[in-house]
Design a protein around this motif. Structure first.
Motif, PDB file in Angstrom:
ATOM      1  N   VAL A  48       0.845  -1.200   0.000  1.00  0.00           N
ATOM      2  CA  VAL A  48       0.000   0.000   0.000  1.00  0.00           C
ATOM      3  C   VAL A  48       0.882   1.252   0.000  1.00  0.00           C
ATOM      4  CG1 VAL A  48      -1.622   1.351   1.403  1.00  0.00           C
ATOM      5  CG2 VAL A  48      -2.034  -1.083   1.009  1.00  0.00           C
ATOM      6  N   CYS A  49       1.946   1.237   0.788  1.00  0.00           N
ATOM      7  CA  CYS A  49       2.860   2.387   0.815  1.00  0.00           C
ATOM      8  C   CYS A  49       3.421   2.669  -0.574  1.00  0.00           C
ATOM      9  CB  CYS A  49       4.006   2.150   1.800  1.00  0.00           C
ATOM     10  SG  CYS A  49       3.546   2.265   3.531  1.00  0.00           S
ATOM     11  N   TYR A  50       3.790   1.622  -1.291  1.00  0.00           N
ATOM     12  CA  TYR A  50       4.295   1.820  -2.641  1.00  0.00           C
ATOM     13  C   TYR A  50       3.216   2.412  -3.549  1.00  0.00           C
ATOM     14  CZ  TYR A  50       5.710   1.121  -7.388  1.00  0.00           C
ATOM     15  OH  TYR A  50       5.978   1.342  -8.720  1.00  0.00           O
ATOM     16  N   LEU A  51       2.002   1.895  -3.456  1.00  0.00           N
ATOM     17  CA  LEU A  51       0.919   2.397  -4.312  1.00  0.00           C
ATOM     18  C   LEU A  51       0.627   3.874  -4.034  1.00  0.00           C
ATOM     19  CD1 LEU A  51      -1.476  -0.689  -4.264  1.00  0.00           C
ATOM     20  CD2 LEU A  51       0.024   0.083  -6.133  1.00  0.00           C
ATOM     21  N   VAL A  52       0.667   4.255  -2.775  1.00  0.00           N
ATOM     22  CA  VAL A  52       0.467   5.670  -2.437  1.00  0.00           C
ATOM     23  C   VAL A  52       1.629   6.507  -2.977  1.00  0.00           C
ATOM     24  CG1 VAL A  52       0.321   7.336  -0.539  1.00  0.00           C
ATOM     25  CG2 VAL A  52      -1.002   5.205  -0.445  1.00  0.00           C
ATOM     26  N   ASP A  53       2.840   5.995  -2.819  1.00  0.00           N
ATOM     27  CA  ASP A  53       4.005   6.732  -3.322  1.00  0.00           C
ATOM     28  C   ASP A  53       3.957   6.907  -4.837  1.00  0.00           C
ATOM     29  OD1 ASP A  53       4.859   6.966  -0.750  1.00  0.00           O
ATOM     30  OD2 ASP A  53       6.537   5.560  -0.929  1.00  0.00           O
ATOM     31  N   ARG A  54       3.390   5.938  -5.539  1.00  0.00           N
ATOM     32  CA  ARG A  54       3.237   6.078  -6.992  1.00  0.00           C
ATOM     33  C   ARG A  54       2.392   7.296  -7.351  1.00  0.00           C
ATOM     34  NH1 ARG A  54       1.443   0.868 -10.186  1.00  0.00           N
ATOM     35  NH2 ARG A  54       0.611   2.593 -11.379  1.00  0.00           N
ATOM     36  N   ARG A  55       1.485   7.662  -6.473  1.00  0.00           N
ATOM     37  CA  ARG A  55       0.634   8.832  -6.732  1.00  0.00           C
ATOM     38  C   ARG A  55       1.260  10.120  -6.210  1.00  0.00           C
ATOM     39  NH1 ARG A  55      -4.375   8.155  -8.781  1.00  0.00           N
ATOM     40  NH2 ARG A  55      -4.992  10.103  -7.816  1.00  0.00           N
ATOM     41  N   LEU A  56       1.962  10.046  -5.089  1.00  0.00           N
ATOM     42  CA  LEU A  56       2.461  11.263  -4.451  1.00  0.00           C
ATOM     43  C   LEU A  56       3.885  11.655  -4.855  1.00  0.00           C
ATOM     44  CD1 LEU A  56       1.077  10.893  -0.794  1.00  0.00           C
ATOM     45  CD2 LEU A  56       0.160  12.255  -2.688  1.00  0.00           C
ATOM     46  N   TYR A  57       4.705  10.716  -5.276  1.00  0.00           N
ATOM     47  CA  TYR A  57       6.079  11.053  -5.659  1.00  0.00           C
ATOM     48  C   TYR A  57       6.163  11.911  -6.933  1.00  0.00           C
ATOM     49  CZ  TYR A  57       8.811   8.191  -2.328  1.00  0.00           C
ATOM     50  OH  TYR A  57       9.428   7.681  -1.226  1.00  0.00           O
ATOM     51  N   PRO A  58       5.463  11.533  -8.026  1.00  0.00           N
ATOM     52  CA  PRO A  58       5.631  12.321  -9.255  1.00  0.00           C
ATOM     53  C   PRO A  58       5.313  13.812  -9.113  1.00  0.00           C
ATOM     54  CG  PRO A  58       4.695  10.200  -9.793  1.00  0.00           C
ATOM     55  CD  PRO A  58       4.676  10.314  -8.282  1.00  0.00           C
ATOM     56  N   LEU A  63      10.759   5.809  -8.183  1.00  0.00           N
ATOM     57  CA  LEU A  63       9.752   4.760  -8.083  1.00  0.00           C
ATOM     58  C   LEU A  63      10.260   3.383  -8.518  1.00  0.00           C
ATOM     59  CD1 LEU A  63       6.547   6.693  -9.127  1.00  0.00           C
ATOM     60  CD2 LEU A  63       7.106   5.757  -6.872  1.00  0.00           C
ATOM     61  N   LYS A  64      11.206   3.337  -9.436  1.00  0.00           N
ATOM     62  CA  LYS A  64      11.762   2.045  -9.851  1.00  0.00           C
ATOM     63  C   LYS A  64      12.462   1.385  -8.664  1.00  0.00           C
ATOM     64  CE  LYS A  64      14.692  -0.013 -13.408  1.00  0.00           C
ATOM     65  NZ  LYS A  64      15.525   0.269 -14.584  1.00  0.00           N
ATOM     66  N   LEU A  65      13.286   2.141  -7.945  1.00  0.00           N
ATOM     67  CA  LEU A  65      13.953   1.619  -6.755  1.00  0.00           C
ATOM     68  C   LEU A  65      12.925   1.261  -5.685  1.00  0.00           C
ATOM     69  CD1 LEU A  65      16.553   1.036  -5.097  1.00  0.00           C
ATOM     70  CD2 LEU A  65      16.461   3.443  -4.370  1.00  0.00           C
ATOM     71  N   ARG A  66      11.950   2.140  -5.465  1.00  0.00           N
ATOM     72  CA  ARG A  66      10.909   1.878  -4.462  1.00  0.00           C
ATOM     73  C   ARG A  66      10.144   0.603  -4.782  1.00  0.00           C
ATOM     74  NH1 ARG A  66       8.793   1.855  -1.106  1.00  0.00           N
ATOM     75  NH2 ARG A  66       6.963   3.125  -0.966  1.00  0.00           N
ATOM     76  N   PHE A  67       9.858   0.370  -6.055  1.00  0.00           N
ATOM     77  CA  PHE A  67       9.155  -0.852  -6.447  1.00  0.00           C
ATOM     78  C   PHE A  67       9.977  -2.082  -6.075  1.00  0.00           C
ATOM     79  CE2 PHE A  67       8.431  -4.275  -9.506  1.00  0.00           C
ATOM     80  CZ  PHE A  67       7.090  -4.524  -9.266  1.00  0.00           C
ATOM     81  N   ARG A  68      11.243  -2.065  -6.423  1.00  0.00           N
ATOM     82  CA  ARG A  68      12.112  -3.204  -6.117  1.00  0.00           C
ATOM     83  C   ARG A  68      12.203  -3.449  -4.617  1.00  0.00           C
ATOM     84  NH1 ARG A  68      17.005  -1.572 -10.216  1.00  0.00           N
ATOM     85  NH2 ARG A  68      15.947  -2.161 -12.142  1.00  0.00           N
ATOM     86  N   LEU A  69      12.467  -2.390  -3.866  1.00  0.00           N
ATOM     87  CA  LEU A  69      12.620  -2.530  -2.416  1.00  0.00           C
ATOM     88  C   LEU A  69      11.311  -2.992  -1.770  1.00  0.00           C
ATOM     89  CD1 LEU A  69      14.749   0.657  -1.623  1.00  0.00           C
ATOM     90  CD2 LEU A  69      15.565  -1.704  -1.901  1.00  0.00           C
TER      91      LEU A  69
END
Length: 156
Positions: A117-127, A135-141
């Motif tokens: 869920v944290c990753y999905l939220v970051d996908r919306r808030l990071y850009p 986001l590529k690094l965040r996805f992997r981690l």
């Protein structure tokens, strides 16, 4: 390496990558240990894995406070409404907390879901904050961290 909009400091970006991957080591080791140790040590290892996963989740929330503070301090920052970063910044810790209180098999599964869920939220808030290149690094981690939680839960 990171896309063109990434910071131009290649050494800094490499250090961030290395530290991010190094942060996975305890998750990987503890998840593997749950499958290898005897029944007498398994509860301790499960608690250690749950606690570390919850710390990671809390760290992910803290990043948003940094983004929000940076946006407030930077005139004309690209980070549209920074209040979402502050609001979301406290949510991961609150979502992780029950995972520490549950029996470890359910708690680890819950923490794995919270990491996703944290990753999905970051996908919306990071850009909008100009951080989409991470986001590529965040996805992997996030993927490895969540899998460690799920694998650990399966061992119990």
């Amino acid at each position: 390496m990171h896309p063109p909009e990434a910071p131009n400091d290649a050494r800094g970006a490499a250090l961030i990558d290395q530290l991010g991957y190094a942060g996975l080591v305890p998750l990987l080791l503890l998840a593997a240990l749950l499958w290898l140790v005897g029944a007498d040590l398994r509860p301790w290892v499960a608690i250690a894995l749950s606690a570390y996963a919850a710390l990671v989740v809390s760290f992910l929330g803290g990043i948003h406070w940094g983004i929000g503070w940076s946006a407030m301090a930077t005139p004309g920052a690209r980070c549209a409404p920074h209040r979402w970063h502050f609001l979301w910044g406290v949510a991961p810790s609150l979502l992780a907390w029950p995972g520490l209180l549950m029996p470890p098999d359910a708690g680890l599964a819950s923490l794995g879901l919270v990491l996703l869920v944290c990753y999905l939220v970051d996908r919306r808030l990071y850009p909008p904050a100009g951080l989409g290149h991470w986001l590529k690094l965040r996805f992997r981690l996030s993927t490895v961290a969540a899998l460690c939680c799920f694998i650990g839960a399966a061992a119990l």
